[in-house]
Design a protein around this motif. Structure first.
Motif, PDB file in Angstrom:
ATOM      1  N   TRP A 319      13.274  13.664   1.504  1.00 13.29           N
ATOM      2  CA  TRP A 319      11.914  13.439   1.655  1.00 13.29           C
ATOM      3  C   TRP A 319      11.536  12.486   0.595  1.00 13.29           C
ATOM      4  CZ3 TRP A 319       7.769  13.657  -2.085  1.00 13.29           C
ATOM      5  CH2 TRP A 319       6.689  13.738  -1.529  1.00 13.29           C
ATOM      6  N   LEU A 320      12.223  12.395  -0.698  1.00 18.48           N
ATOM      7  CA  LEU A 320      11.706  11.198  -1.690  1.00 18.48           C
ATOM      8  C   LEU A 320      12.244   9.915  -1.018  1.00 18.48           C
ATOM      9  CD1 LEU A 320      10.629  10.838  -4.398  1.00 18.48           C
ATOM     10  CD2 LEU A 320      12.922  10.643  -5.254  1.00 18.48           C
ATOM     11  N   ARG A 321      13.202   9.779  -0.501  1.00 11.33           N
ATOM     12  CA  ARG A 321      14.019   8.540   0.091  1.00 11.33           C
ATOM     13  C   ARG A 321      13.108   7.993   1.232  1.00 11.33           C
ATOM     14  NH1 ARG A 321      20.000   7.955   2.900  1.00 11.33           N
ATOM     15  NH2 ARG A 321      19.464   5.899   3.717  1.00 11.33           N
ATOM     16  N   ARG A 322      12.601   8.799   2.098  1.00 13.11           N
ATOM     17  CA  ARG A 322      12.084   8.535   3.505  1.00 13.11           C
ATOM     18  C   ARG A 322      10.488   8.321   3.476  1.00 13.11           C
ATOM     19  NH1 ARG A 322      15.338   5.358   6.086  1.00 13.11           N
ATOM     20  NH2 ARG A 322      13.656   4.988   6.978  1.00 13.11           N
ATOM     21  N   ASN A 323       9.920   9.334   2.580  1.00 14.56           N
ATOM     22  CA  ASN A 323       8.424   9.526   2.812  1.00 14.56           C
ATOM     23  C   ASN A 323       7.678   9.047   1.623  1.00 14.56           C
ATOM     24  OD1 ASN A 323       9.632  11.229   4.897  1.00 14.56           O
ATOM     25  ND2 ASN A 323       7.905  12.421   5.218  1.00 14.56           N
ATOM     26  N   ARG A 384       3.636   9.748  -9.690  1.00 12.98           N
ATOM     27  CA  ARG A 384       5.098   9.992  -9.468  1.00 12.98           C
ATOM     28  C   ARG A 384       5.475  11.346 -10.063  1.00 12.98           C
ATOM     29  NH1 ARG A 384       7.758   6.434  -6.621  1.00 12.98           N
ATOM     30  NH2 ARG A 384       9.741   7.341  -7.110  1.00 12.98           N
ATOM     31  N   SER A 385       4.956  11.520 -11.142  1.00 13.96           N
ATOM     32  CA  SER A 385       5.086  12.773 -11.750  1.00 13.96           C
ATOM     33  C   SER A 385       4.883  13.987 -11.239  1.00 13.96           C
ATOM     34  CB  SER A 385       4.418  12.703 -13.061  1.00 13.96           C
ATOM     35  OG  SER A 385       3.004  12.889 -12.968  1.00 13.96           O
ATOM     36  N   GLN A 386       3.855  13.890  -9.957  1.00 18.85           N
ATOM     37  CA  GLN A 386       3.499  14.814  -9.210  1.00 18.85           C
ATOM     38  C   GLN A 386       4.388  15.102  -7.950  1.00 18.85           C
ATOM     39  OE1 GLN A 386       1.247  17.514 -10.370  1.00 18.85           O
ATOM     40  NE2 GLN A 386       1.764  16.418 -12.236  1.00 18.85           N
ATOM     41  N   LEU A 387       5.410  14.288  -7.662  1.00 19.82           N
ATOM     42  CA  LEU A 387       5.883  13.979  -6.307  1.00 19.82           C
ATOM     43  C   LEU A 387       6.703  15.483  -5.995  1.00 19.82           C
ATOM     44  CD1 LEU A 387       7.294  10.281  -6.283  1.00 19.82           C
ATOM     45  CD2 LEU A 387       5.263  11.296  -4.961  1.00 19.82           C
ATOM     46  N   HIS A 388       7.285  16.104  -6.766  1.00 18.70           N
ATOM     47  CA  HIS A 388       8.056  17.351  -6.498  1.00 18.70           C
ATOM     48  C   HIS A 388       7.226  18.426  -6.246  1.00 18.70           C
ATOM     49  CE1 HIS A 388      10.815  20.725  -6.990  1.00 18.70           C
ATOM     50  NE2 HIS A 388      11.610  20.111  -6.254  1.00 18.70           N
ATOM     51  N   THR A 389       6.111  18.364  -7.143  1.00 14.83           N
ATOM     52  CA  THR A 389       5.117  19.587  -6.658  1.00 14.83           C
ATOM     53  C   THR A 389       4.382  19.425  -5.482  1.00 14.83           C
ATOM     54  OG1 THR A 389       4.707  19.511  -9.222  1.00 14.83           O
ATOM     55  CG2 THR A 389       2.997  20.617  -7.570  1.00 14.83           C
ATOM     56  N   LEU A 390       3.983  18.014  -4.840  1.00 16.75           N
ATOM     57  CA  LEU A 390       3.390  17.768  -3.506  1.00 16.75           C
ATOM     58  C   LEU A 390       4.379  18.009  -2.690  1.00 16.75           C
ATOM     59  CD1 LEU A 390       1.285  16.708  -1.833  1.00 16.75           C
ATOM     60  CD2 LEU A 390       2.228  14.394  -2.364  1.00 16.75           C
ATOM     61  N   TRP A 391       5.684  17.583  -2.821  1.00 18.51           N
ATOM     62  CA  TRP A 391       6.561  18.114  -1.715  1.00 18.51           C
ATOM     63  C   TRP A 391       6.855  19.712  -1.605  1.00 18.51           C
ATOM     64  CZ3 TRP A 391      11.374  20.601  -2.510  1.00 18.51           C
ATOM     65  CH2 TRP A 391      12.218  20.777  -1.704  1.00 18.51           C
ATOM     66  N   ASP A 395       6.159  21.025   2.164  1.00 16.79           N
ATOM     67  CA  ASP A 395       6.912  22.176   2.671  1.00 16.79           C
ATOM     68  C   ASP A 395       6.604  23.320   3.074  1.00 16.79           C
ATOM     69  OD1 ASP A 395       9.608  22.165   3.580  1.00 16.79           O
ATOM     70  OD2 ASP A 395      10.164  23.248   1.888  1.00 16.79           O
ATOM     71  N   ALA A 396       5.848  24.027   2.367  1.00 19.06           N
ATOM     72  CA  ALA A 396       5.120  25.267   2.796  1.00 19.06           C
ATOM     73  C   ALA A 396       4.487  25.260   3.925  1.00 19.06           C
ATOM     74  CB  ALA A 396       4.485  25.896   1.672  1.00 19.06           C
ATOM     75  N   LEU A 397       3.541  24.021   4.341  1.00 17.61           N
ATOM     76  CA  LEU A 397       2.854  23.705   5.240  1.00 17.61           C
ATOM     77  C   LEU A 397       3.448  23.164   6.425  1.00 17.61           C
ATOM     78  CD1 LEU A 397      -0.101  22.124   3.472  1.00 17.61           C
ATOM     79  CD2 LEU A 397      -0.088  24.235   4.275  1.00 17.61           C
ATOM     80  N   GLY A 398       5.122  22.947   6.568  1.00 21.58           N
ATOM     81  CA  GLY A 398       5.605  22.553   7.580  1.00 21.58           C
ATOM     82  C   GLY A 398       5.230  21.028   7.893  1.00 21.58           C
ATOM     83  N   LEU A 399       4.883  20.412   6.834  1.00 22.23           N
ATOM     84  CA  LEU A 399       4.656  18.976   6.956  1.00 22.23           C
ATOM     85  C   LEU A 399       5.508  18.085   5.947  1.00 22.23           C
ATOM     86  CD1 LEU A 399       0.824  19.310   6.719  1.00 22.23           C
ATOM     87  CD2 LEU A 399       2.002  18.649   8.864  1.00 22.23           C
ATOM     88  N   ALA A 400       6.641  18.444   5.821  1.00 22.81           N
ATOM     89  CA  ALA A 400       7.548  17.700   4.751  1.00 22.81           C
ATOM     90  C   ALA A 400       8.616  17.093   5.580  1.00 22.81           C
ATOM     91  CB  ALA A 400       8.056  18.427   3.676  1.00 22.81           C
ATOM     92  N   THR A 401       8.617  16.990   6.877  1.00 18.89           N
ATOM     93  CA  THR A 401       9.812  16.338   7.689  1.00 18.89           C
ATOM     94  C   THR A 401      10.103  14.738   7.210  1.00 18.89           C
ATOM     95  OG1 THR A 401       8.863  17.609   9.678  1.00 18.89           O
ATOM     96  CG2 THR A 401      10.519  15.661   9.924  1.00 18.89           C
ATOM     97  N   PRO A 402      11.237  14.902   6.575  1.00 16.26           N
ATOM     98  CA  PRO A 402      11.823  13.663   6.084  1.00 16.26           C
ATOM     99  C   PRO A 402      12.167  12.716   6.956  1.00 16.26           C
ATOM    100  CG  PRO A 402      13.592  15.210   5.712  1.00 16.26           C
ATOM    101  CD  PRO A 402      12.334  15.802   6.474  1.00 16.26           C
ATOM    102  N   ASN A 403      11.511  12.241   8.027  1.00 18.24           N
ATOM    103  CA  ASN A 403      11.928  11.601   9.024  1.00 18.24           C
ATOM    104  C   ASN A 403      11.142   9.809   9.460  1.00 18.24           C
ATOM    105  OD1 ASN A 403       9.626  12.385  10.039  1.00 18.24           O
ATOM    106  ND2 ASN A 403      10.558  12.922  12.147  1.00 18.24           N
ATOM    107  N   VAL A 404      10.337   9.526   8.207  1.00 18.82           N
ATOM    108  CA  VAL A 404       9.679   8.277   8.653  1.00 18.82           C
ATOM    109  C   VAL A 404      10.579   7.073   8.529  1.00 18.82           C
ATOM    110  CG1 VAL A 404       8.104   6.678   7.247  1.00 18.82           C
ATOM    111  CG2 VAL A 404       7.824   9.146   6.980  1.00 18.82           C
ATOM    112  N   GLY A 405      10.418   6.387   9.635  1.00 19.03           N
ATOM    113  CA  GLY A 405      11.204   5.121   9.943  1.00 19.03           C
ATOM    114  C   GLY A 405      12.485   5.585  10.657  1.00 19.03           C
TER     115      GLY A 405
END
Length: 575
Positions: A319-323, A384-391, A395-405
């Motif tokens: 997710w970090l790489r794509r989104n 950037r310090s909050q990226l993992h918490t946001l992910w 993810d819990a909402l089903g909105l963390a699909t790592p497929n951008v691009g």
């Protein structure tokens, strides 16, 4: 976020009140269908296959959390619990009742929203880069210029009834992420001798006759943006076809006159109005810029441990790489929320998800979001310090699909499931492709690939500029699908000759590979195209579009139709 002034608020409230009375008169039989059609189109209301469709404007894709919550309320109260983000950065509701639409417009007006000029033969919603204002390669903030165009074009009496709809895109960065080359007018910021201005492309567009725009001015000083566009629109209004809607777009006029003659006529018209009332000044631009809220970025947004967290969690790493995307402010990132999970129509979002994303915007991104023309959402200002918490929240909402691009980040119109103009469905085809490629390891091996689907020649899914494009066509009353290769919305796969500087900012129209396919064949066709690319690429770094540019479409065409012939022969034996 742009804050309305009293004039803005008065316009949307008055327009909502006008449409309430117009709807009342239509329902009472005092207006005919023909009389009401123009009025409803001016307010974003279409009649689709099953019900009215209301298109809500999201100017230049910028959305506040309170506005998203209002959209959620509308989805629950007056629709079927969801909304659809379009490729024009707007939201569409597919199931409102006509008597309820005036109430919806009133609700929108309360949060500085409307449906003005989202349809009809007028200047539509101006679009821009979904990283506007935060991109590291930005020359100017295009949000300000889009707002200036919005104010100038809204209810403009001279351009309220153009020969056809008219679309404008603005890019403020070195890299074009607004697809300026496939718009009626495309503006891209440039610097020349220390002065900021814009390159001006005219005559781009998709639909029945896809064309890449022509560069008619290499440098337009910024004070003259509005007067120059006024000159363009006057030439179009004067000469554009009104007897045939299929030949009424400005791209046809530019082609018929030739770009050189069209440019000469624009310059001649501009000479009569340059320096007039619509000429911009620093005071005007600054006044508009000051109506945008500025995020209160922290001097120390916290330590960034995302790299270490990614090392411990492969799912987060993907997710970090794509989104996530670069930000001009140190310690911050932009985050794309993918609305392309397998099994969900591209661009659809439920009311509950809207509320949840609004909460995340408040918590992580100063209460603001962006809508991309790829039908995703963007939180533009995340520490950037909050990226993992946001992910974890996404993810819990089903909105963390790592497929951008990637291939499953499919752009698609609603197609035949909703649209009365469509020849074929789009949503089930998108889902079938997503299920065929629902393997992240394989997707990551394939790499960058844009796949776009349109249900008809109007090209609302922008299939012409997909690396792989799929178009629904009608063959004897049956749904079939035409496939194109090599389209792109901007940039270039590799350096091009001089034409690159004069046409479309690097946009390209895909080429048809051959006869159309039955619906059930499409996932297999895409698989053959991808497998051919993997076999032919020189390295993992060579993208799908690079291979198509290098080798042309013939190797892909040969593979697809040879496989089709083999499948049919096998079916004949079994029969």
């Amino acid at each position: 976020m742009y804050q309305y002034d009293p004039i803005d608020q008065q316009i949307v409230e008055q327009r909502a009140a006008q449409f309430r009375d117009q709807t009342r008169r239509f329902l009472a039989g005092q207006l005919t269908e023909d009389e009401f059609r123009t009025l409803r189109l001016q307010n974003g209301l279409y009649i689709q296959r099953h019900a009215p469709m209301l298109r809500v404007a999201i100017p230049y894709g910028l959305l506040a959390s309170r506005q998203l919550r209002t959209l959620a309320t509308i989805a629950r109260r007056w629709d079927r619990g969801y909304g659809h983000f379009s490729t024009r950065q707007n939201m569409q509701f597919n199931w409102p009742r006509l008597p309820d639409v005036p109430d919806i417009l009133d609700e929108l007006a309360k949060v500085q929203m409307h449906a003005i000029q989202t349809s009809g033969n007028c200047i539509r919603n101006t679009t821009t880069d979904h990283f506007a204002g935060i991109a590291p390669d930005e020359i100017v903030n295009p949000l300000v210029w889009c707002e200036l165009i919005r104010e100038w074009s809204t209810l403009h009496p001279e351009f309220a009834f153009l020969p056809r709809k008219f679309k404008i895109a603005v890019s403020g960065a070195v890299s074009d992420r607004a697809a300026v080359g496939v718009h009626d007018i495309g503006l891209q910021a440039v610097e020349q001798d220390g002065e900021v201005g814009f390159r001006v492309w005219v005559g781009g567009g998709l639909g029945r006759t896809p064309m890449v725009g022509q560069l008619i001015r290499d440098f337009l000083p910024w004070p003259h943006v509005l007067t120059y566009m006024q000159a363009i629109l006057r030439v179009y209004n004067l000469h554009g076809r009104r007897d045939n809607k299929y030949k009424a777009r400005i791209k046809i006029l530019v082609k018929d006159l030739t770009p050189q003659v069209f440019a000469e006529q624009v310059e001649k018209e501009w000479a009569t109005i340059a320096g007039g009332p619509d000429t911009l000044s620093c005071e005007i631009v600054d006044a508009v810029a000051q109506r945008f809220t500025v995020p209160a970025y922290a001097a120390d947004p916290g330590a960034d441990h995302s790299a270490d967290q990614a090392a411990d969690d492969p799912r987060f790493a993907r997710w970090l790489r794509r989104n996530t995307h670069p930000h001009k402010v140190a310690g911050y990132a932009a985050v794309t929320i993918s609305l392309k999970r397998t099994g969900v129509p591209p661009g659809d979002i439920t009311a509950d998800q809207m509320d949840a994303v609004a909460d995340l915007a408040d918590r992580f991104s100063f209460g603001e979001l962006r809508v991309s023309h790829e039908q995703n959402l963007v939180l533009a200002d995340v520490p950037r310090s909050q990226l993992h918490t946001l992910w974890r929240q996404l993810d819990a909402l089903g909105l963390a699909t790592p497929n951008v691009g990637l291939l499953t980040n499919i752009v698609a119109c609603p197609g035949g499931d909703f649209c009365a103009l469509a020849n074929a469905v789009s949503i089930p085809v998108a889902e079938a492709i997503q299920r065929r490629f629902d393997d992240l390891d394989y997707l990551y091996d394939v790499g960058e690939l844009d796949l776009n689907i349109s249900g008809c020649i109007n090209a609302c899914g922008h299939h012409h500029v997909g690396h792989i494009g799929i178009l629904g066509v009608d063959k004897a009353g049956e749904e079939w699908y035409q496939v194109t290769l090599g389209g792109r919305q901007s940039g270039a796969a590799k350096p091009l000759p001089d034409i690159e500087s004069t046409r479309g900012a690097g946009a390209a129209i895909g080429r048809i590979i051959g006869p159309s396919f039955a619906r059930e064949e499409i996932p297999g066709v895409v698989a053959n195209l991808v497998e051919t690319y993997v076999e032919l690429r020189d390295s993992d770094a060579e993208r799908f579009i690079d291979v198509v540019e290098r080798l042309g479409i013939d190797p892909f065409k040969t593979r697809v139709y040879a496989d089709r012939k083999a499948v049919r022969a096998k079916e004949a034996v079994h029969a």
